[in-house]
Scaffold this active site. Structure first.
Site, mmCIF file in Angstrom:
data_model
loop_
_atom_site.group_PDB
_atom_site.id
_atom_site.type_symbol
_atom_site.label_atom_id
_atom_site.label_comp_id
_atom_site.label_asym_id
_atom_site.label_seq_id
_atom_site.Cartn_x
_atom_site.Cartn_y
_atom_site.Cartn_z
ATOM 1 N N GLU A 98 -2.204 1.375 -7.959
ATOM 2 C CA GLU A 98 -2.816 2.235 -6.788
ATOM 3 C C GLU A 98 -2.086 3.513 -7.036
ATOM 4 O O GLU A 98 -1.162 3.696 -6.288
ATOM 5 C CB GLU A 98 -2.530 1.479 -5.563
ATOM 6 C CG GLU A 98 -3.000 2.327 -4.467
ATOM 7 C CD GLU A 98 -2.464 1.756 -3.112
ATOM 8 O OE1 GLU A 98 -3.733 1.797 -2.210
ATOM 9 O OE2 GLU A 98 -1.450 1.550 -3.066
ATOM 10 N N HIS B 81 0.888 -1.275 -0.166
ATOM 11 C CA HIS B 81 0.031 -0.075 -0.048
ATOM 12 C C HIS B 81 0.682 1.115 0.049
ATOM 13 O O HIS B 81 2.301 1.174 0.667
ATOM 14 C CB HIS B 81 -0.727 0.256 1.125
ATOM 15 C CG HIS B 81 -2.046 -0.585 1.012
ATOM 16 N ND1 HIS B 81 -3.116 -0.508 0.443
ATOM 17 C CD2 HIS B 81 -2.275 -2.081 1.856
ATOM 18 C CE1 HIS B 81 -3.911 -1.552 0.689
ATOM 19 N NE2 HIS B 81 -3.722 -2.320 1.655
#
Length: 181
Positions: free
Chosen positions: A157, A86
């Site tokens: 992402e 992430h």
């Protein structure tokens, strides 16, 4: 509430079949509890057959006392996938691409699927380095994971579009350019 959607291609059952697509929605933990309360399950196996769960992170260590972390062995009984890399973990915990690859190995060794997040910042995109940055992130995964990368999923992402308060989302063209390279 903010929900993240990840499109996960599944393997074709026969070589000539078109790949199927599943949509996984990452929802807040309290909603998972609410969903589970409406069902009656007698075993972990029943839960796993009804609901596929993924963890948002795991420890890079196989075992030991690491307060606030969770090991792959603690997740493997109820998760089918673990999301690693992430942007927040990269930024605030200074996780490197190599550490993310090591986490992916932990996930694979525990029989789950790693979902490896890659993406560029707004500055990197605006300076025309988006593909270079993402290519570098994936290259590090290839070096560590080698042929096991085929058992991983890569999630684009873009840091500037997810959780950054940006006023716009990534366009289909921006996603396609990452798929093409």
């Amino acid at each position: 509430e903010h929900y993240n959607t990840v499109i996960i291609p599944t393997r074709a059952r026969k070589p000539r079949d078109k790949a199927k697509v599943e949509v996984a929605v990452q929802i807040a933990q309290r909603w998972i509890v609410a969903i589970l309360r409406r069902q009656t399950f007698t075993s972990i196996e029943e839960i796993n057959s009804a609901i596929k769960l993924a963890a948002q992170n795991l420890s890079h260590m196989e075992q030991g006392a690491f307060t606030g972390e969770i090991s792959a062995s603690m997740l493997q009984d109820f998760c089918t996938a673990v999301i690693v890399g992430h942007s927040e973990r990269r930024q605030y915990h200074h996780e490197t691409d190599e550490q993310i690859a090591e986490k992916a190995l932990q996930v694979l060794d525990s029989g789950m699927t790693p979902v490896i997040c890659v993406g560029e910042s707004a500055d990197e995109r605006n300076s025309g380095r988006a593909i270079e940055v993402v290519r570098g992130q994936i290259s590090k995964q290839v070096m560590v994971l080698q042929d096991r990368l085929a058992d991983c999923l890569i999630a684009y992402e873009p840091v500037w579009a997810i959780g950054s308060g940006a006023v716009r989302e990534a366009t289909p063209t921006e996603f396609i350019e990452m798929k093409i390279f």
